[in-house]
Motif scaffolding. Structure first.
Motif, short mmCIF file in Angstrom:
data_model
loop_
_atom_site.label_atom_id
_atom_site.label_comp_id
_atom_site.label_asym_id
_atom_site.label_seq_id
_atom_site.Cartn_x
_atom_site.Cartn_y
_atom_site.Cartn_z
N LYS A 169 6.08 1.93 6.59
CA LYS A 169 5.27 0.74 6.37
C LYS A 169 3.79 1.06 6.50
O LYS A 169 2.96 0.61 5.69
CB LYS A 169 5.66 -0.37 7.36
N GLY B 250 0.94 0.82 3.51
CA GLY B 250 -0.31 0.07 3.69
C GLY B 250 -1.53 0.93 3.44
O GLY B 250 -2.50 0.49 2.80
N CYS C 113 -4.74 -1.46 1.94
CA CYS C 113 -4.89 -2.65 2.78
C CYS C 113 -4.76 -2.31 4.26
O CYS C 113 -4.90 -3.19 5.09
CB CYS C 113 -3.88 -3.73 2.38
N PHE D 124 -1.62 -5.97 6.30
CA PHE D 124 -0.40 -6.54 5.75
C PHE D 124 0.44 -7.16 6.85
O PHE D 124 0.23 -6.91 8.03
CB PHE D 124 0.42 -5.48 5.00
N THR D 125 1.36 -8.00 6.44
CA THR D 125 2.34 -8.55 7.37
C THR D 125 3.52 -7.60 7.36
O THR D 125 4.06 -7.28 6.31
CB THR D 125 2.76 -9.96 6.92
N GLU E 105 6.53 -7.96 5.17
CA GLU E 105 6.28 -8.03 3.74
C GLU E 105 6.44 -6.68 3.05
O GLU E 105 6.37 -6.59 1.84
CB GLU E 105 4.90 -8.61 3.46
N LEU F 122 8.02 -5.16 -1.82
CA LEU F 122 6.88 -5.92 -1.32
C LEU F 122 7.12 -7.41 -1.54
O LEU F 122 7.77 -7.80 -2.52
CB LEU F 122 5.60 -5.51 -2.05
N SER G 109 1.83 -11.96 0.69
CA SER G 109 0.43 -11.58 0.46
C SER G 109 0.27 -10.09 0.20
O SER G 109 -0.66 -9.68 -0.49
CB SER G 109 -0.44 -12.01 1.65
N THR G 110 1.18 -9.27 0.71
CA THR G 110 1.10 -7.83 0.46
C THR G 110 1.41 -7.54 -1.01
O THR G 110 0.75 -6.72 -1.65
CB THR G 110 2.06 -7.06 1.38
#
Length: 137
Positions: free
Chosen positions: A54, A58, A63, A67-68, A71, A84, A87-88
């Motif tokens: 993860k 990212g 980002c 990110f969450t 996600e 994905l 919002s990601t």
């Protein structure tokens, strides 16, 4: 253009975090990821690899850690697939992210992941070989 992200984590550190923060599993990992990791002989090893995955995704998307966690889902064996959402996924669209390729590994003490994200061509330009499609779309 290809963007690359990499992450390395100590498995013992992941085990300590899982022991200390029982809700960490639910905050960071999807239900499918939890089910997979818990089915393995050394769950912390697999949680650590997915955590590193993860982070690498990212970083490759650009980002960082904004990110969450849930996600970005890592699914599949032996070659992991990146899914994905939320919002990601929207961010990946804005930065014209195409195919996402992820590789994860672990040893007795460390888990590592490396991610490559293909950037789609400018929408106004002709692309040899057809249009690119982001995985999970």
């Amino acid at each position: 253009m290809v963007r690359v992200g990499v992450d390395l984590i100590e498995i013992e550190r992941m085990q300590e975090a899982l022991d200390r923060y029982p809700r960490l599993r639910q905050r960071v990992f999807t239900e499918a990821e939890q089910e997979y990791c818990e089915s393995r002989g050394n769950p912390a090893q697999h949680y650590a690899a997915r955590f590193a995955g993860k982070e690498a995704v990212g970083k490759a998307l650009g980002c960082g850690v904004r990110f969450t966690w849930r996600e970005i889902e890592i699914a599949g064996r032996p070659k992991p697939e990146v899914r994905l959402s939320g919002s990601t996924k929207a961010f990946a669209g804005r930065v014209r992210a195409g195919r996402i390729d992820l590789s994860m590994t672990h040893s007795r003490g460390l888990a590592c992941a490396i991610c490559a994200v293909e950037e789609l061509d400018d929408p106004g330009s002709a692309r040899p070989g057809g249009e690119g499609v982001a995985e999970g779309d």
